[in-house]
Design an enzyme around this catalytic site. Structure first.
Site, mmCIF file in Angstrom:
data_model
loop_
_atom_site.group_PDB
_atom_site.id
_atom_site.type_symbol
_atom_site.label_atom_id
_atom_site.label_comp_id
_atom_site.label_asym_id
_atom_site.label_seq_id
_atom_site.Cartn_x
_atom_site.Cartn_y
_atom_site.Cartn_z
ATOM 1 N N LYS A 171 45.984 40.321 34.099
ATOM 2 C CA LYS A 171 44.820 39.518 33.848
ATOM 3 C C LYS A 171 43.632 39.326 34.274
ATOM 4 O O LYS A 171 43.613 38.537 35.759
ATOM 5 C CB LYS A 171 45.800 37.800 33.161
ATOM 6 N N SER A 225 40.985 31.034 43.268
ATOM 7 C CA SER A 225 40.748 29.778 44.578
ATOM 8 C C SER A 225 42.336 28.666 43.933
ATOM 9 O O SER A 225 43.090 28.961 43.901
ATOM 10 C CB SER A 225 39.408 28.923 42.613
ATOM 11 N N GLU A 227 41.887 25.677 43.782
ATOM 12 C CA GLU A 227 42.471 24.772 42.752
ATOM 13 C C GLU A 227 43.092 25.149 41.338
ATOM 14 O O GLU A 227 44.158 25.062 41.269
ATOM 15 C CB GLU A 227 41.574 24.185 42.002
ATOM 16 N N GLY A 229 44.993 28.288 41.884
ATOM 17 C CA GLY A 229 45.970 28.546 42.738
ATOM 18 C C GLY A 229 47.682 27.386 42.724
ATOM 19 O O GLY A 229 48.745 27.722 42.341
ATOM 20 N N GLU A 246 47.071 33.838 47.313
ATOM 21 C CA GLU A 246 45.804 34.444 48.028
ATOM 22 C C GLU A 246 44.931 33.608 47.275
ATOM 23 O O GLU A 246 44.725 33.599 45.978
ATOM 24 C CB GLU A 246 45.152 35.601 48.801
ATOM 25 N N CYS A 280 37.259 36.913 50.189
ATOM 26 C CA CYS A 280 37.529 35.834 50.751
ATOM 27 C C CYS A 280 37.625 35.552 52.394
ATOM 28 O O CYS A 280 38.332 34.278 52.843
ATOM 29 C CB CYS A 280 39.439 35.592 49.899
ATOM 30 N N GLU A 379 34.396 26.637 51.010
ATOM 31 C CA GLU A 379 34.409 27.828 50.698
ATOM 32 C C GLU A 379 33.370 27.863 49.755
ATOM 33 O O GLU A 379 33.438 27.313 48.791
ATOM 34 C CB GLU A 379 35.781 28.626 50.298
#
Length: 485
Positions: A171, A225, A227, A229, A246, A280, A379
């Site tokens: 996706k 992110s 959130e 994740g 990650e 990242c 971040e």
């Protein structure tokens, strides 16, 4: 205007609804891509399961390696087209897109060789017992990838998964889905059987949520992110499946008084301006010893002033951000930081008629940033370098560890003992000493500590990440003959 369809079971599949794809340099719609939903994900997972059970699980490592090499060749043959598409889709400078294409090909080359070396272990725990382990694929893997490095991250996760014998449903991010679909077509042309790789573009809350919660997915890989994740991990927990996550970083450079400025400065600049800081592993925090602070900030400001900003197709130093939403996010951080920190350079929108369309932000240096400031801890995902000072090595470690992230760190010193001392104490997945590379090379294991994620990608470790260990214990039944008979 091209309409890019989903790729399911080896066929291009249209949808009733479409997603507009914008050029970040102009904000203009230049393509439309299929908007997949739960029904398309169901079809893709079913195709992957069928391909796995009927054929792919029975292929040999040599067969899978051959196909992976052919995919790498196919990527190389489409190098110019893929790079142009990646730049149009993400906004990054064209030279960076060419690098992404080359790295994507290298992933398939590397895992083609590595999978033939994947093996288990053997044991003799008792006199009549032979035990050994087998590394087996999970089955069906779901892959959700980000918009910042879509081709490279797709290859990074798919190559080891496919080489290990899994079937995959990918996706891509709705903001940059085009090279993922192109990669799926290249894989089919290289001989990958129908259903082994399926690509279902769509929104995270529709296609992404359907994929992460699907009960017939055996492993989930997500890059994005923290959130999201957490949501992926929650969905995986309900089905008791493993995850590779990650989730970003707030990576520091630690600069000591004996650093080599000629080597360090260009790499520090590059680590926060590559793809406009949408990385990242970006070196977004500069922790510098107070004795060399002013010297280094002055030199960095001089480099920032010479950076060229423009459309990725012109190969500038800095292209646009991915979207209006991302630009607004970065500007919100900068608005607050200007009231709290010292603005050295940048801090807003670049001036000029050529920047009136597109999602550009000036490369920015913020000084006197402390752990009390939001920009120190969160971040930003933009070209923003936050500078803080320290007086001792212990202070440097404390500052580096203050955020919840633990992805990468750079250490700049001529003293090998000091560098080793820091490397052992920093809770991060990668420590770069007198160099800095966003996640390192294909062969180097890549993973994060704490909020930066779970699991390891890249290198030989990724093959273990996409396989599970089975133990076989065989009683030999050996008859022991008495001596002399």
């Amino acid at each position: 205007m091209p309409l890019e369809m989903a790729l399911i079971d080896g066929k291009r599949v249209p949808t009733k609804q479409w997603i507009d794809v914008l050029d970040p340099a102009t904000a203009a719609v230049f393509a439309r891509v299929a908007r997949c939903g739960p029904a398309h994900v169901e079809e893709a997972v079913s195709a992957a399961r069928s391909a796995y059970e009927k054929s792919w699980r029975f292929t040999t490592p040599a067969e899978r390696a051959r196909i992976c090499r052919d995919i790498a060749r196919g990527i190389g043959a489409e190098r110019a087209r893929l790079a142009a598409l990646e730049t149009r889709d993400t906004g990054k400078p064209i030279s960076q897109s060419f690098t992404d294409v080359d790295v994507a090909a290298r992933y398939f080359e590397f895992y083609a060789g590595a999978v033939e070396a994947l093996s288990g272990e053997s044991f003799l725990p008792e006199r009549d017992l032979l035990a050994f382990t087998i590394r087996e694929p999970y089955g069906v893997c779901g892959h959700i990838i980000p918009w910042n490095y879509p081709l490279q991250v797709a290859a990074r996760t798919l190559a080891p998964a496919l080489a290990a014998g899994n079937c995959c449903v990918l996706k891509p991010a709705e903001d940059a889905p085009l090279t993922s679909l192109a990669l799926g077509e290249i894989a089919l042309a290289a001989g990958l059987p129908a259903g082994v790789l399926n690509v279902v573009p769509g929104y995270g809350e529709e296609a992404g949520a359907a994929l992460t919660s699907h009960p017939d997915v055996d492993h989930l890989a997500f890059t994005g992110s923290r959130e999201v994740g957490e949501a992926v991990m929650t969905a995986a927990a309900r089905n008791i499946v493993t995850v590779t996550l990650e989730l970003g970083g707030k990576s520091p450079h630690i600069v000591l008084p004996d650093f080599d400025a000629e080597r360090a400065v260009p790499l520090i600049v590059g680590s926060i301006t590559e793809h406009a800081g949408q990385n990242c592993s970006a070196g977004s925090r500069l922790l510098v010893h107070e004795s060399v602070h002013q010297e280094l900030v002055t030199e960095l400001a001089s480099h920032f002033a010479r950076l060229r900003i423009g459309p990725g197709s012109t190969d500038p130093d800095l292209g646009p951000l991915i979207s209006a939403k991302q630009r607004a996010r970065v500007l919100e951080y900068l608005d607050q930081a200007r009231r709290e920190c010292v603005l050295v350079t940048g801090g807003g929108l670049p001036k000029g008629d050529e920047f009136e369309t597109g999602f550009y932000v000036e490369p920015t240096i913020l000084d006197q940033v402390t752990p009390a400031h939001r920009v120190f801890n969160e971040e930003i995902f933009g070209p923003v370098l936050c500078v803080s000072t320290f007086a001792s090595l212990e202070d440097a470690v404390e500052l580096a560890e203050h955020t919840s992230y633990g992805l990468s760190a750079g250490v700049w010193t001529s003293d090998v003992s000091t560098a080793h001392w820091l490397a052992r104490r920093l809770r991060v997945g990668q420590v770069f000493i007198n160099n800095y590379s966003a996640a390192g090379g294909v062969e180097l294991p890549f993973g994060g500590y704490r909020s930066s994620g779970i699991g390891v990608e890249k290198g030989f470790e990724a093959l273990r990440e996409y396989t599970r260990c089975k133990t076989v214990a065989l009683h030999t039944g050996t008859r022991h003959l008495s001596r002399g008979k």
